[in-house]
Motif scaffolding. Structure first.
Motif, short mmCIF file in Angstrom:
data_model
loop_
_atom_site.label_atom_id
_atom_site.label_comp_id
_atom_site.label_asym_id
_atom_site.label_seq_id
_atom_site.Cartn_x
_atom_site.Cartn_y
_atom_site.Cartn_z
N GLN A 21 0.92 -1.27 0.17
CA GLN A 21 -0.07 -0.16 0.12
C GLN A 21 0.83 1.12 -0.08
O GLN A 21 0.59 2.42 -0.64
CB GLN A 21 -0.91 -0.12 1.26
CG GLN A 21 -2.01 0.91 1.08
CD GLN A 21 -3.04 0.49 0.03
OE1 GLN A 21 -3.18 -0.53 -0.36
NE2 GLN A 21 -3.65 1.89 -0.48
N LEU A 22 2.12 1.10 0.67
CA LEU A 22 2.99 2.45 0.75
C LEU A 22 3.54 2.63 -0.56
O LEU A 22 3.52 3.71 -1.05
CB LEU A 22 4.00 2.11 1.67
CG LEU A 22 5.10 3.09 1.84
CD1 LEU A 22 4.63 4.42 2.63
CD2 LEU A 22 6.21 2.64 2.90
N GLY A 23 3.77 1.41 -1.38
CA GLY A 23 4.16 1.57 -2.80
C GLY A 23 3.31 2.14 -3.62
O GLY A 23 3.74 3.22 -4.61
N VAL A 24 1.95 1.77 -3.29
CA VAL A 24 1.07 2.35 -4.31
C VAL A 24 0.84 3.93 -4.02
O VAL A 24 0.75 4.69 -5.08
CB VAL A 24 -0.25 1.75 -4.17
CG1 VAL A 24 -1.49 2.29 -4.51
CG2 VAL A 24 -0.55 0.15 -4.52
N HIS A 25 0.89 4.08 -2.79
CA HIS A 25 0.67 5.60 -2.18
C HIS A 25 1.72 6.61 -2.59
O HIS A 25 1.55 7.79 -3.18
CB HIS A 25 0.59 5.61 -0.80
CG HIS A 25 0.36 7.17 -0.12
ND1 HIS A 25 -0.81 7.73 0.07
CD2 HIS A 25 1.38 7.91 0.23
CE1 HIS A 25 -0.36 8.71 0.75
NE2 HIS A 25 0.75 9.02 0.49
N MET A 26 2.98 5.98 -2.61
CA MET A 26 3.97 6.82 -3.07
C MET A 26 4.43 6.77 -4.64
O MET A 26 5.28 7.31 -5.01
CB MET A 26 5.30 6.44 -2.36
CG MET A 26 5.20 6.60 -0.78
SD MET A 26 6.68 5.99 0.26
CE MET A 26 8.01 6.96 -0.33
N PHE B 212 -6.01 -5.70 -2.64
CA PHE B 212 -6.17 -5.55 -4.01
C PHE B 212 -7.47 -4.47 -4.30
O PHE B 212 -7.54 -3.97 -5.28
CB PHE B 212 -6.57 -6.94 -4.69
CG PHE B 212 -5.29 -7.72 -4.62
CD1 PHE B 212 -4.02 -7.23 -4.37
CD2 PHE B 212 -5.40 -9.03 -4.55
CE1 PHE B 212 -2.95 -8.23 -4.67
CE2 PHE B 212 -4.49 -10.18 -4.65
CZ PHE B 212 -3.18 -9.47 -4.80
N LEU B 213 -8.59 -4.89 -3.65
CA LEU B 213 -9.74 -4.19 -3.94
C LEU B 213 -9.76 -2.76 -3.48
O LEU B 213 -10.23 -1.82 -4.00
CB LEU B 213 -10.88 -4.75 -3.07
CG LEU B 213 -11.22 -6.24 -3.47
CD1 LEU B 213 -12.34 -6.94 -2.53
CD2 LEU B 213 -11.77 -6.40 -4.75
N ARG B 214 -9.16 -2.46 -2.36
CA ARG B 214 -8.84 -1.08 -1.81
C ARG B 214 -8.06 -0.33 -3.01
O ARG B 214 -8.16 0.98 -3.23
CB ARG B 214 -7.84 -1.01 -0.40
CG ARG B 214 -7.55 0.32 0.04
CD ARG B 214 -8.57 0.97 0.41
NE ARG B 214 -8.30 2.38 0.82
CZ ARG B 214 -8.17 3.45 0.53
NH1 ARG B 214 -8.06 3.25 -1.08
NH2 ARG B 214 -7.73 4.62 0.84
N ASN B 215 -7.17 -1.04 -3.72
CA ASN B 215 -6.56 -0.46 -4.77
C ASN B 215 -7.19 -0.25 -6.19
O ASN B 215 -6.63 -0.22 -7.27
CB ASN B 215 -5.10 -0.91 -4.90
CG ASN B 215 -4.23 -0.41 -3.63
OD1 ASN B 215 -4.46 1.01 -3.49
ND2 ASN B 215 -3.83 -1.40 -2.86
N HIS B 216 -8.39 -0.85 -6.25
CA HIS B 216 -9.36 -0.63 -7.59
C HIS B 216 -8.74 -1.53 -8.47
O HIS B 216 -9.12 -1.53 -9.78
CB HIS B 216 -9.66 0.59 -7.88
CG HIS B 216 -9.96 1.78 -6.92
ND1 HIS B 216 -10.98 1.47 -6.18
CD2 HIS B 216 -9.07 2.77 -6.35
CE1 HIS B 216 -11.02 2.80 -5.37
NE2 HIS B 216 -9.80 3.44 -5.20
N LEU B 217 -8.21 -2.84 -7.99
CA LEU B 217 -7.57 -3.85 -9.00
C LEU B 217 -9.11 -4.23 -9.33
O LEU B 217 -10.05 -4.79 -8.97
CB LEU B 217 -6.96 -4.86 -8.35
CG LEU B 217 -6.41 -5.73 -9.19
CD1 LEU B 217 -5.17 -5.14 -9.90
CD2 LEU B 217 -5.55 -6.95 -8.36
N LYS B 218 -9.19 -4.67 -10.76
CA LYS B 218 -10.32 -5.26 -11.28
C LYS B 218 -10.00 -5.96 -12.62
O LYS B 218 -8.74 -6.15 -12.97
CB LYS B 218 -11.60 -4.23 -11.82
CG LYS B 218 -11.11 -3.20 -12.43
CD LYS B 218 -11.87 -2.12 -12.56
CE LYS B 218 -11.36 -0.83 -13.25
NZ LYS B 218 -12.14 0.49 -12.77
N GLY B 219 -11.15 -6.68 -13.05
CA GLY B 219 -10.90 -7.43 -14.58
C GLY B 219 -10.24 -8.66 -14.30
O GLY B 219 -10.09 -9.41 -12.94
#
Lengths: 208, 152
Positions: free
Chosen positions: A120-125, B105-112
């Motif tokens: 999540q940190l990698g996504v955030h940054m 995964f879902l929190r980061n809107h991964l889909k498909g």
């Protein structure tokens, strides 16, 4: 890597030695129930950290979890392992009974927190984005963590649980305990070595 | 209330293992395939990449899981009771862990397709690890070394 001394009395070529002492089988919990609320709290913090998606909580969870994971692996593999190998069998069994139940809860929790918060940190940054300048280093960290995960899940964790079940038996078999503990400590040492690679990658990323 | 008989001590230096299928190497290979698929997908984010390599890796991993279960099923006298005693709790634990990862995964809107592949990978992971833990415990299980009710 360290050496786990195998007592002569444990080898099949020597005269039989007494089995693990009956005193070794006093009651203990394979999964320490008292620790479960703590695990639940930590996982709750992880869910909250991912939900709020803010830099500080994610960094905190990733760094604390990662530091704990690294320290435990290195300490087990390179400090405790050699000491354990030189203890008498009853002392080794006693120590194993105290250490291993804690590891059942500690390691999966540390690994889950480190990896989930780290992702999540990698996504955030934006560091997991393939356009990131040091993306090769990020992929290298995925590979190192992947190898560690396979070793930990395939060898270390099953050995951890199995040795505790063996110790629960009325007459634990010292040969089984020896075999499983050897596997546990060797794999902890191997993942400890890989943790050094993780440290190299993470310090490179943090200083860029 | 029956007294508990003290079982005999195991023969010294002998782990008492009998020949069993290579469950651990197969499970580790299966996990490695899933990890490789996950790395392949995550290394290309946010680019769109062909899912075929990840699907092939997932299928191979699932095939190894099925192979492992079949190999174990064919072992006569395998202590399934002990296996399930352990595997069910491990399954609970690893389902929680897999759930946490799925949540990320879902929190980061991964889909498909990527979400489907990664979710199925998590299913294989959450099943295969408990199988491995249950197997490792059960392989050392010997009813005669457990506490048994005394005939007296």
């Amino acid at each position: 890597m360290h050496d786990i001394a195998v007592d002569a009395s444990l080898k099949g070529t020597h005269p039989p030695a007494p089995p693990a002492p009956a005193a070794a089988r006093d009651d203990f919990e394979i999964v320490p129930r008292a620790g479960l609320p703590l695990v639940a709290i930590v996982l709750g913090l992880l869910i909250a950290g991912i939900a709020v998606n803010e830099l500080w909580p994610l960094t905190f969870l990733h760094v604390v979890g990662g530091a704990g994971w690294t320290i435990v692996d290195l300490f087990l593999g390179f400090v405790l392992g050699p000491i354990l190998g030189h203890l008498s069998i009853p002392a080794r069994i006693e120590f194993t009974k105290k250490l291993m139940p804690k590891m059942v809860l500690l390691m999966p929790t540390l690994v889950t927190v480190t990896l989930a918060a780290g992702w999540q940190l990698g996504v955030h940054m934006g560091t997991v984005d393939s356009s990131f300048a040091l993306h090769g280093w990020i992929v290298a960290s995925f590979i190192v963590v992947g190898v560690m995960a396979v070793i930990a899940l395939g060898l270390l964790e099953p050995a951890n649980i199995a040795v505790l079940f063996e110790l629960k038996k009325p007459q634990p078999n010292p040969a089984v305990i020896e075999k499983l503990m050897k596997r546990f400590i060797y794999t902890a040492g191997a993942t400890g070595l890989m943790q050094i690679a993780t440290l190299v990658i993470m310090t490179k990323l943090a200083s860029s | 209330m029956s007294a508990l008989a003290e079982p005999a001590a195991p023969p010294h230096g002998d782990t008492g293992e009998r020949p069993l299928p290579p469950v651990t190497p197969l499970a580790m290979t299966s996990l490695a395939l899933i990890v490789a698929g996950g790395i392949y997908l995550s290394a290309h984010i946010p680019k769109h990449v062909p899912l075929t390599p990840a699907i092939v890796l997932l299928a191979a991993s699932a095939l190894l899981l099925v192979t492992n279960l079949l190999l174990l099923y064919r072992v006569s006298g395998f202590p399934w009771g002990r296996f399930f005693d352990v595997a069910k709790w491990a399954l609970l634990g690893y389902t929680i862990i897999a759930g946490m990862i799925e949540y990320a995964f879902l929190r980061n809107h991964l889909k498909g397709g990527a979400l489907v592949v990664l979710t199925l990978s998590l299913v294989v992971f959450a099943v295969h690890v408990p199988v491995l833990i249950g197997f490792t415990v059960a392989r050392f299980y010997k009813p005669e070394t457990e506490l048994a009710p005394s005939a007296a």
